[in-house]
Design a protein around this motif. Structure first.
Motif: not given
Length: 383
Positions: A36-51
């Protein structure tokens, strides 16, 4: 003891369903975001939210367990996991997905506190290490099964959530068949400071932080790394299977080596091997061998460090130490993906592995300095 022996495999079966669900989500969520064309920093933000959720779950786990007991708490967080996964289908934006991933992180952390505490409390000095090895092997097997089954899961977010809900229902069914009860603490306050400042456990706790940083970064960013290289979802899952299967196979032999030759020395060797493997991946040579070596090392850092830290405290403090280890592991998992994602966004995808090299070298330096210092103290004391 009969109830305990029969409860342990049932507990692991329940954990298997939770881990399969988590494994599929950990890979599929970054892929959905990439598509869905999300930039890497937003993917990292979603990943960090899990943690972040892991961190919150670790902090509140004892309070919830004390209020509802272990089995009920486990069931409630499985329901929470299922509802949050279904929530992903409501909208496709970084903030709502970060929220739902945070809820899933809370549920997972509480689950791990319950499972690990049941093992640590019911195990003995002789059996605890073996039980933890079986537990970690089961956890990573579930992760591998999740990657292998991912290609058979529906791509649609809603139907994916319905499959996860079915697995959570099975996890609840099996936990209801166990006989575990965790001791209630007289004080309900969250006081882990004595464990954090416990000098003998310091390097073990640091190992938990390092493990969290590396594994958290791989779970959050490695699928996106492979997707940016042009691999399809099935190929991404295959590379994740190679990485995690290596960790599964290494669990028991590495645990035996750690007991026989020393945990500190083994961690130094593992970090050196992980560094070399990352350099091979950066150079693009022997990718399969490098991935196998990387998986066999990084996935054994946490159980070795956990056993090392637990050896330094009394039995009545083991559950608190376990909670402390999960906390610091989560802090590593929380910080690293967000920072490394920024580096990858600005400097290139290879900085995922460059970052792991820097983390590994730092841990080797800490371990080596402590080893040399201890040897010098013993040598000086002999005169």
């Amino acid at each position: 003891m009969g109830a305990r022996s029969y409860s342990f495999p049932i507990l692991l079966i329940s954990l298997l369903f939770v881990t399969i669900s988590l494994s599929t989500l950990n890979t599929q969520v970054p892929l959905w975001l990439v598509h869905n064309q999300f930039p890497v920093w937003q993917i990292g933000l979603v990943g960090s939210s899990y943690f972040v959720g892991n961190l919150i779950g670790t902090i509140i786990a004892n309070w919830i367990i004390g209020k509802f007991n272990a089995k009920k708490t486990y069931s409630y967080v499985c329901i929470l996991f299922a509802l949050a996964t279904l929530g992903l289908s409501l909208s496709m934006d970084v903030y709502s997905w970060s929220f739902w991933r945070l809820i899933i992180g809370i549920a997972c952390a509480v689950t791990w506190v319950i499972v690990e505490s049941c093992i640590l409390v019911t195990g003995t000095v002789r059996t605890r290490g073996k039980m933890l090895a079986v537990y970690m092997t089961t956890y990573y097997l579930g992760t591998v099964f999740g990657q292998a089954l991912l290609r058979y899961f529906p791509i649609d977010v809603l139907y994916f959530g319905l499959v996860i809900s079915t697995l959570m229902a099975l996890a609840i069914l099996f936990i209801a068949l166990t006989h575990y009860k965790l001791p209630k603490k007289k004080k309900s306050s969250f006081n882990l400071m004595p464990m954090l400042v416990h000098k003998q456990a310091r390097l073990g706790l640091m190992g938990c932080v390092i493990a969290g940083m590396i594994i958290g970064s791989f779970y959050s960013l490695l699928p996106a790394y492979y997707a940016h290289l042009g691999y399809d979802d099935s190929q991404v899952a295959n590379w994740m299977i190679i990485l995690i299967t290596s960790g599964v196979i290494a669990q028991i032999p590495v645990g035996w080596i750690a007991d026989r030759y020393g945990k500190q020395k083994l961690l130094i060797i593992e970090m050196i091997i992980a560094t070399l493997a990352c350099m091979m991946l950066i150079a693009g040579v022997f990718d399969v061998i490098a991935t196998i070596l990387l998986g066999a090392t990084i996935y054994t850092v946490y159980p070795i460090s956990m056993a090392w830290a637990c050896e330094t405290v009394k039995k009545q403090d083991i559950v608190t130490m376990n909670q402390t280890m999960l906390l610091v592991n989560t802090l590593g998992s929380l910080v690293a993906p967000a920072l490394i994602a920024l580096a990858m966004d600005k400097l290139g995808n290879d900085y995922l592995f460059v970052s792991i090299v820097l983390i590994s070298i730092y841990f080797v330096w800490l371990l080596s300095r402590s080893l040399i210092k201890n040897r010098w103290s013993r040598h000086a004391g002999s005169f």
